[in-house]
Design a protein around this motif. Structure first.
Motif, short mmCIF file in Angstrom:
data_model
loop_
_atom_site.label_atom_id
_atom_site.label_comp_id
_atom_site.label_asym_id
_atom_site.label_seq_id
_atom_site.Cartn_x
_atom_site.Cartn_y
_atom_site.Cartn_z
N ALA A 34 0.84 -1.19 0.00
CA ALA A 34 0.00 0.00 0.00
C ALA A 34 0.88 1.25 0.00
O ALA A 34 2.02 1.20 0.46
CB ALA A 34 -0.91 -0.01 1.23
N THR A 266 -1.04 -3.79 -13.63
CA THR A 266 -1.08 -4.19 -12.23
C THR A 266 -0.42 -5.57 -12.14
O THR A 266 -0.79 -6.48 -12.89
CB THR A 266 -2.51 -4.25 -11.68
OG1 THR A 266 -3.08 -2.94 -11.71
CG2 THR A 266 -2.54 -4.77 -10.25
N VAL A 339 0.79 -6.92 -3.93
CA VAL A 339 0.80 -6.06 -5.11
C VAL A 339 2.22 -5.53 -5.32
O VAL A 339 2.82 -4.95 -4.42
CB VAL A 339 -0.19 -4.89 -4.94
CG1 VAL A 339 -0.07 -3.92 -6.11
CG2 VAL A 339 -1.61 -5.42 -4.82
N ARG A 342 0.86 -1.25 -9.56
CA ARG A 342 -0.58 -1.02 -9.67
C ARG A 342 -0.85 0.09 -10.68
O ARG A 342 -0.14 1.10 -10.74
CB ARG A 342 -1.18 -0.66 -8.32
CG ARG A 342 -0.50 0.50 -7.61
CD ARG A 342 -1.07 0.73 -6.22
NE ARG A 342 -0.42 1.85 -5.56
CZ ARG A 342 0.67 1.77 -4.82
NH1 ARG A 342 1.22 0.59 -4.61
NH2 ARG A 342 1.19 2.85 -4.25
N ALA A 347 -5.28 1.84 -6.10
CA ALA A 347 -5.15 1.96 -4.64
C ALA A 347 -6.38 2.59 -4.01
O ALA A 347 -6.66 2.37 -2.82
CB ALA A 347 -3.91 2.77 -4.28
N LEU A 352 -5.37 -3.21 -0.97
CA LEU A 352 -4.20 -3.74 -1.65
C LEU A 352 -3.61 -4.97 -0.97
O LEU A 352 -2.88 -5.73 -1.61
CB LEU A 352 -3.13 -2.66 -1.78
CG LEU A 352 -3.53 -1.46 -2.66
CD1 LEU A 352 -2.41 -0.43 -2.69
CD2 LEU A 352 -3.85 -1.92 -4.08
#
Length: 385
Positions: A34, A266, A339, A342, A347, A352
């Motif tokens: 994140a 992504t 992740v 992205r 987000a 995430l």
């Protein structure tokens, strides 16, 4: 900072000022997990870019954490040695400290292990400016807590990595690669037999219908292993092709580009039991078909480490694919979903990290012990902590 002492001074002053902190090497992993909360003081490792000591006889090297992996490889190649690590981000200047903090790896992890297995000593500066060491300068070492394994994959949330002592390997004199055209289920079965046979593959990677098996050794030994791998393939009714030496590097470079993705993609890393490869492939195919976007799956078959790539479409489509993948494979289904890249806007539309793992309470406790005020990369594991 250009030294451990300077880094400690910077973090001590940041603690006095109450600054949030974001640690940066080459910036190749800032999309992982994140996003960190805005307003952080960025502490870069670019000034910590020196080889401190290379002991060729003991096959170890001490480096500052901001040293790019490619520069390290060039430096120690003169001794016929290398750090047995081939992450796809190496071409973007990935640094030793950043690779440890991200827990990044490449196809050769099958034979040599992850970077945490190659770190025999580490120095870090904690959020309050204190300096911590573990390990030492020799391979057989039991000094202190294993901070390297703790910081491996921490994404900068525990402290600032400043130095590392690394285990090296002899540079292989020859490389050979065999390609088989197989679906996910057949690729898993063949890969298991190859890894359980007489050959010692360096990498076994499946990507969009192609299974690549690489061996590295003396030329004659590598050729003999290729013969053995082809015989295993024949027992599976799979007939492989030897990749010519002049195109072999390009073949693995193309795989690295798939693993990295491109702006607008992504990219998600999934860790499961190796036997779940066919299931993972089907889940990703269905998610892409439902969202109307292109999907690619690459897998370190024998390790159960898979990389899904979503291309095209818009942010909501990518977010739907990510959420579907987390729901089908993430905790409590005993798979890790991370992740790595992205598309813009994802987000804001998806969690995430997905459902928290059973270990989240331990993770929160470790974070509190090392960074009680949550100043190091705050939000990087949000919403878990």
């Amino acid at each position: 900072p250009t030294s451990v002492a300077e880094a400690a001074d910077v973090l001590l002053q940041a603690a006095v000022d109450g600054d949030r902190l974001l640690f940066r090497g080459a910036g190749s992993k800032l999309d992982w997990g994140a996003p960190s909360r805005a307003g952080a003081l960025v502490v870069e490792s670019a000034g910590l870019d020196q080889v401190l000591a290379h002991d060729a006889a003991d096959m170890t090297v001490a480096v500052q954490a901001g040293l790019p992996l490619q520069r390290l490889q060039e430096s120690i190649a003169r001794a016929g040695q290398w750090l047995a690590l081939d992450p796809p981000s190496a071409g973007r200047g990935a640094t030793i400290g950043g690779l440890i903090a991200a827990g990044d790896y490449g196809p050769r992890r099958l034979r040599y292990g992850a970077l945490r297995d190659l770190v025999i000593g580490i120095t870090v500066v904690l959020a309050d400016g204190s300096i911590a060491h573990s390990g030492g300068k020799v391979i057989k070492n039991v000094a202190g807590y294993d901070l390297a394994r703790l910081f491996h994959g921490s994404l900068g949330t525990l402290g600032f990595i400043t130095e590392a002592v690394l285990r090296l390997h002899p540079r292989p004199p020859a490389s050979r690669t065999v390609r088989f055209a197989l679906d996910a289920g057949a690729a898993f079965g063949l890969a298991m037999d190859v890894c359980g046979g007489a050959s010692e593959p360096t990498a076994v990677e499946w990507c969009s219908g192609d299974l690549l098996v690489r061996v590295e050794a003396e030329a004659s030994a590598a050729d003999a292993q290729v013969d053995a791998i082809l015989r295993v393939g024949a027992r599976h009714k799979a007939f492989g092709e030897r990749i010519d030496a002049d195109v072999e590097p390009a073949t693995w470079a193309a795989l690295a580009r798939q693993l990295e993705g491109e702006p607008g993609d992504t990219v998600v890393r999934v860790a499961t039991l190796p036997s779940r490869l066919p299931e993972v492939a089907e889940i990703i195919r269905r998610a892409g078909d439902t969202a109307g976007i292109e999907t690619t799956l690459c897998s370190s078959v024998a390790l159960g480490l898979h990389t899904a790539r979503f291309r095209g479409g818009d942010a909501p489509a990518h977010a739907r694919c990510l959420t579907a993948l987390q729901g089908a494979l993430g905790s409590p289904h005993n798979a890790g979903v991370t992740v790595h890249r992205r598309a813009e806007g994802v987000a804001d539309l998806a969690d995430l990290w997905g459902p928290p793992p059973r270990s989240v309470a331990v993770m929160r406790s470790v974070k509190h012990q090392f960074d009680p005020d949550d100043r190091c990369a705050p939000g990087r594991f949000s919403p878990w902590f």
